[in-house]
Write a protein that holds these residues in place. Structure first.
Motif, short mmCIF file in Angstrom:
data_model
loop_
_atom_site.label_atom_id
_atom_site.label_comp_id
_atom_site.label_asym_id
_atom_site.label_seq_id
_atom_site.Cartn_x
_atom_site.Cartn_y
_atom_site.Cartn_z
N LYS A 14 0.83 -1.21 0.00
CA LYS A 14 0.00 0.00 0.00
C LYS A 14 0.86 1.26 0.00
N ASN A 15 2.02 1.18 0.64
CA ASN A 15 2.92 2.34 0.61
C ASN A 15 3.47 2.57 -0.79
N ALA A 17 1.87 1.76 -3.50
CA ALA A 17 0.74 2.32 -4.25
C ALA A 17 0.58 3.81 -3.96
N LYS A 18 0.69 4.15 -2.69
CA LYS A 18 0.48 5.54 -2.28
C LYS A 18 1.54 6.46 -2.90
N LEU A 21 0.97 6.72 -6.64
CA LEU A 21 -0.23 7.53 -6.87
C LEU A 21 0.06 9.02 -6.70
N LYS A 22 0.78 9.35 -5.63
CA LYS A 22 1.10 10.75 -5.37
C LYS A 22 1.87 11.36 -6.53
N LEU A 25 -0.27 11.78 -9.66
CA LEU A 25 -1.26 12.85 -9.52
C LEU A 25 -0.63 14.23 -9.69
N ARG A 29 -2.39 16.62 -12.14
CA ARG A 29 -2.92 17.90 -11.68
C ARG A 29 -2.22 19.07 -12.34
N MET B 185 -4.62 0.42 0.57
CA MET B 185 -4.66 1.78 1.11
C MET B 185 -5.82 1.90 2.10
N ASN B 186 -5.60 2.58 3.19
CA ASN B 186 -6.68 2.75 4.16
C ASN B 186 -7.44 4.06 3.91
N ASP B 189 -5.35 7.25 4.01
CA ASP B 189 -4.48 7.39 2.84
C ASP B 189 -5.23 8.08 1.70
N ASP B 192 -6.32 11.68 2.47
CA ASP B 192 -5.11 12.48 2.41
C ASP B 192 -4.78 12.87 0.97
N ILE B 193 -4.89 11.91 0.07
CA ILE B 193 -4.53 12.15 -1.32
C ILE B 193 -5.60 12.97 -2.04
N LEU B 194 -6.85 12.62 -1.86
CA LEU B 194 -7.92 13.27 -2.62
C LEU B 194 -8.38 14.58 -1.99
#
Lengths: 93, 264
Positions: A14-15, A17-18, A21-22, A25, A29, B185-186, B189, B192-194
């Motif tokens: 998940k880290n 992915a995060k 993703l960041k 984006l 953006r 992702m929780n 998470d 925080d991102i959106l």
């Protein structure tokens, strides 16, 4: 079990992915096209070349993310890595 | 005067139609007069999720083109007194309706209903533009996947560009076991991102598949965790403060025993 968890913490998918993703984006953006980056790159080379000789092949420019000093909020950043071959004489005057 | 809410996501398959069906049914169960509108022209699905597929005579394109009156196009759900469906056309395409026509339709529906819930098609093209044209509020549905969150972010930007500010987020299909292991992702998470307000979290629950099979929205299932999640979301839409659902599912004796022996 707990020990394993500590070691694997940063490899959690998940880290990964995060982080991915960041990064993606920031591009989404900012709406930056490769053409835009090429234009920025061209202008930077033009300006800097008046003062120093740079290795154009080795020049790397990209959009990334950094943390703002004041509050640690992630903000987009333009990072340019520009290898200098030598300084030009007129820059020394 | 009613409220028009569009359910959107960008990415397909994250549960827009299921969410629309459950929010619509949930609000009707609370005594509100509700119409759910299927704006996914060409890919009609809200009818089957609601179990109303055998009762369709006219559709949204017929209503917009004035082939029939608005009241003739609406299908009354016999199980819930206050619930109506305006189905999508199946044989036409997205260009059969214009944003102006959609706006006009929403104005008309608002006069009759407390809530107009619009099921938006996937994508950002004409179908999306139509679906949001008459909306005043937006709910963005995502799942804890990188692709769905990315598309949600894009949709939030597009909604704001069209003047639909402060959309609310529903996180669908979250799996507590995977979140706990750090493999999903929780909630924090994603918030925080959106950076938008959370409306609710729906667990990945088998009962959704079962209820969709039967054409009975899970919100009516007293025992299902996902049903509870949708009932909570309904309450929040009605302006009540409801704490987030505890997704810690009962683990059963065997895993509890394992935990006892091997520690956590």
């Amino acid at each position: 079990m707990d020990l394993l968890k500590i070691f694997s913490k940063n490899n959690n998918s998940k880290n990964v992915a995060k982080e991915r993703l960041k990064l993606v984006l920031i591009h989404d953006r900012a709406n930056v096209s490769p053409r835009f980056l090429e234009m920025v790159k061209g202008d930077i080379i033009r300006v800097i070349s008046d003062y120093m000789e740079i290795d154009e092949e080795g020049l790397d420019i990209k959009f990334t993310r950094t943390k703002r000093d004041s509050d640690n909020k992630p903000i987009p950043a333009l990072v340019a890595n520009i290898p200098i071959v030598r300084m030009k004489d007129n820059a020394m005057k | 005067m009613g409220e028009v809410i569009v359910i959107t996501s960008g990415k397909g398959g994250v549960g827009k139609t299921t969410t629309t069906a459950n929010i619509g049914t949930g609000l009707a169960m609370e005594g509100k007069k509700v119409v759910v509108v299927d704006a996914d022209i060409g890919l009609r699905n809200l009818d089957v999720v609601l179990g109303l597929e055998n009762r369709i005579v006219y559709d949204i394109v017929d209503v917009v083109e004035k082939v029939c009156r608005l009241k003739q196009g609406l299908i009354k759900d016999k199980r819930f007194q206050n619930l109506y469906l305006l189905p999508a056309a199946q044989t036409k395409d997205k260009t059969a309706v214009s944003p102006e026509q959609m706006q006009e339709l929403c104005e008309e529906l608002k006069e009759i209903f407390d809530y107009v819930i619009i099921d938006c098609p996937a994508g950002i093209e004409q179908g999306f533009q139509n679906a949001i044209a008459g909306a005043e509020k937006a709910i963005v549905v995502t799942t804890p996947e990188i692709s769905a969150v990315r598309d949600a972010d894009r949709i939030i930007g597009l909604l704001e560009a069209k003047g639909l500010y402060n959309p609310k987020l529903i996180i669908n299909r979250i799996r507590h076991d995977m979140v706990k292991k750090g493999d999903m992702m929780n909630i924090d998470d994603m918030i925080d991102i959106l950076a938008i307000e959370l409306l609710g979290v729906v667990p990945d629950d088998e009962s959704i598949v079962i209820s969709t099979n039967k054409g009975e929205p899970v919100v009516t299932d007293e025992k299902a965790l996902a049903g509870k999640a949708y009932r909570n979301i309904t309450q929040r839409i009605l302006g009540k403060e409801v704490p987030l659902l505890d997704l810690e599912v009962d683990e059963g004796v065997l895993s509890k025993l394992k935990k006892f022996i091997f520690g956590k």
